[in-house]
Design an enzyme around this catalytic site. Structure first.
Site, PDB file in Angstrom:
ATOM      1  N   GLU A 123       0.858  -1.190   0.000  1.00  0.00           N
ATOM      2  CA  GLU A 123       0.000   0.000   0.000  1.00  0.00           C
ATOM      3  C   GLU A 123       0.892   1.236   0.000  1.00  0.00           C
ATOM      4  O   GLU A 123       1.767   1.386   0.855  1.00  0.00           O
ATOM      5  CB  GLU A 123      -0.970   0.045   1.189  1.00  0.00           C
ATOM      6  CG  GLU A 123      -1.887   1.263   1.028  1.00  0.00           C
ATOM      7  CD  GLU A 123      -2.953   1.426   2.097  1.00  0.00           C
ATOM      8  OE1 GLU A 123      -3.055   0.588   3.006  1.00  0.00           O
ATOM      9  OE2 GLU A 123      -3.676   2.446   2.023  1.00  0.00           O
ATOM     10  N   ASP A 130       9.825   8.239   0.111  1.00  0.00           N
ATOM     11  CA  ASP A 130       9.060   8.501  -1.102  1.00  0.00           C
ATOM     12  C   ASP A 130       8.833   7.184  -1.881  1.00  0.00           C
ATOM     13  O   ASP A 130       9.767   6.399  -2.086  1.00  0.00           O
ATOM     14  CB  ASP A 130       9.841   9.504  -1.960  1.00  0.00           C
ATOM     15  CG  ASP A 130       9.322   9.541  -3.369  1.00  0.00           C
ATOM     16  OD1 ASP A 130       8.143   9.897  -3.556  1.00  0.00           O
ATOM     17  OD2 ASP A 130      10.076   9.178  -4.294  1.00  0.00           O
ATOM     18  N   ASP A 183      -2.767  12.303  -2.579  1.00  0.00           N
ATOM     19  CA  ASP A 183      -3.068  13.745  -2.459  1.00  0.00           C
ATOM     20  C   ASP A 183      -3.512  14.299  -3.816  1.00  0.00           C
ATOM     21  O   ASP A 183      -2.777  14.194  -4.797  1.00  0.00           O
ATOM     22  CB  ASP A 183      -1.837  14.497  -1.961  1.00  0.00           C
ATOM     23  CG  ASP A 183      -1.481  14.090  -0.535  1.00  0.00           C
ATOM     24  OD1 ASP A 183      -2.366  14.111   0.333  1.00  0.00           O
ATOM     25  OD2 ASP A 183      -0.312  13.712  -0.307  1.00  0.00           O
TER      26      ASP A 183
HETATM   27  C1  LIG Z   1      -4.808  12.036   1.061  1.00  0.00           C
HETATM   28  S1  LIG Z   1      -3.807  10.981   2.033  1.00  0.00           S
HETATM   29  C2  LIG Z   1      -4.659   9.407   1.949  1.00  0.00           C
HETATM   30  C3  LIG Z   1      -4.267   8.466   3.063  1.00  0.00           C
HETATM   31  C4  LIG Z   1      -5.014   7.126   3.071  1.00  0.00           C
HETATM   32  N1  LIG Z   1      -4.637   6.314   1.915  1.00  0.00           N
HETATM   33  C5  LIG Z   1      -6.504   7.300   3.138  1.00  0.00           C
HETATM   34  O1  LIG Z   1      -7.191   6.946   2.171  1.00  0.00           O
HETATM   35  O2  LIG Z   1      -6.986   7.789   4.184  1.00  0.00           O
HETATM   36  C6  LIG Z   1      -2.374  10.684   0.979  1.00  0.00           C
HETATM   37  C7  LIG Z   1      -1.222  10.038   1.720  1.00  0.00           C
HETATM   38  O3  LIG Z   1      -0.142   9.773   0.802  1.00  0.00           O
HETATM   39  C8  LIG Z   1       1.083  10.072   1.444  1.00  0.00           C
HETATM   40  N2  LIG Z   1       2.082  10.378   0.416  1.00  0.00           N
HETATM   41  C9  LIG Z   1       2.112  11.499  -0.354  1.00  0.00           C
HETATM   42  N3  LIG Z   1       3.146  11.451  -1.219  1.00  0.00           N
HETATM   43  C10 LIG Z   1       3.788  10.269  -0.982  1.00  0.00           C
HETATM   44  C11 LIG Z   1       4.943   9.658  -1.540  1.00  0.00           C
HETATM   45  N4  LIG Z   1       5.644  10.277  -2.510  1.00  0.00           N
HETATM   46  N5  LIG Z   1       5.337   8.449  -1.070  1.00  0.00           N
HETATM   47  C12 LIG Z   1       4.615   7.855  -0.069  1.00  0.00           C
HETATM   48  N6  LIG Z   1       3.520   8.388   0.507  1.00  0.00           N
HETATM   49  C13 LIG Z   1       3.097   9.573   0.055  1.00  0.00           C
HETATM   50  C14 LIG Z   1       0.743  11.261   2.338  1.00  0.00           C
HETATM   51  O4  LIG Z   1       1.670  11.443   3.387  1.00  0.00           O
HETATM   52  C15 LIG Z   1      -0.654  10.899   2.833  1.00  0.00           C
HETATM   53  O5  LIG Z   1      -0.621  10.152   4.032  1.00  0.00           O
END
Ligand SMILES: C[S@@+](CC[C@H](N)C(=O)[O-])C[C@H]1O[C@@H](n2cnc3c(N)ncnc32)[C@H](O)[C@@H]1O
Length: 175
Positions: free
Chosen positions: A2, A60, A83
């Site tokens: 995930e 990342d 995001d």
């Molecule tokens: C809008 S949130 C959604 C979280 C969760 N999947 C949910 O549905 O509640 C997007 C998540 O992606 C993570 N994220 C953003 N860019 C990322 C990256 N380059 N690598 C890993 N995680 C990332 C953010 O920190 C955040 O927790």
């Protein structure tokens, strides 16, 4: 796998329900990592169920895929509500683009799949074209269990419809 698991509730639920599989979570948000780790060792759930099938990267996602995941090794991936970066000038910050889809494709086994969800209609279209251009085939399978993440519940409460897709990696990987 995930990618961007937020606080990790979905990943934990999957790992508990499928102890025969190994799970990898990737998240850059350290508070989310901490929440998942606390729940993994919490007496209330994971420890009693002996959850030992989750590994976590606080990095990342693209760099983890390139540097830590061998080609053709993943059965599947979830990217739930990445995001959306609503402002047009911020669209370049979006995680999913043709290049990212190509990297993910190279790490999946043939027939492996990726499930993506979003509440942004234009990001949904970008996701679809990115995965199709990377050689994935869209699968219309009904997906009912991804609408309970923290972000999904917020979007539904605010009456934003969700788009959920499953893309399957073909036998012939363009990479
Ligand atoms: C809008 S949130 C959604 C979280 C969760 N999947 C949910 O549905 O509640 C997007 C998540 O992606 C993570 N994220 C953003 N860019 C990322 C990256 N380059 N690598 C890993 N995680 C990332 C953010 O920190 C955040 O927790």
């Amino acid at each position: 796998m995930e990618i961007g698991f937020g606080s990790g509730a979905f990943l934990l639920e999957k790992a508990v329900s499928a102890p025969q599989h190994d799970f990898i979570g990737i998240e850059i948000y350290v508070t989310g990592i901490a929440k998942l780790l606390v729940n993994l060792i919490s007496k209330d759930n994971a420890a009693e169920l002996s959850v030992t099938n989750v590994r976590v990267f606080n990095k990342d996602a693209k760099s983890v895929l390139i540097n830590n995941i061998p080609p053709g090794s993943l059965d599947g991936a979830y990217i739930l509500f990445p995001d959306p970066w609503h402002k047009k000038r911020h669209h370049k910050r979006r995680l999913i683009n043709p290049e990212f889809a190509g990297v993910l494709s190279s790490r999946l086994r043939a027939g492996g799949s990726v499930v993506v969800a979003t509440d942004s209609q234009d990001y949904a279209a970008e996701m679809e074209s990115s995965f199709i251009s990377a050689g994935f085939v869209s699968d219309s399978e009904e997906l009912s269990d991804v609408d309970r993440t923290t972000y999904a519940l917020k979007a539904l409460k605010e009456e934003r419809p969700l788009k959920v897709y499953r893309f399957v990696r073909g036998k012939c990987n363009p990479d």
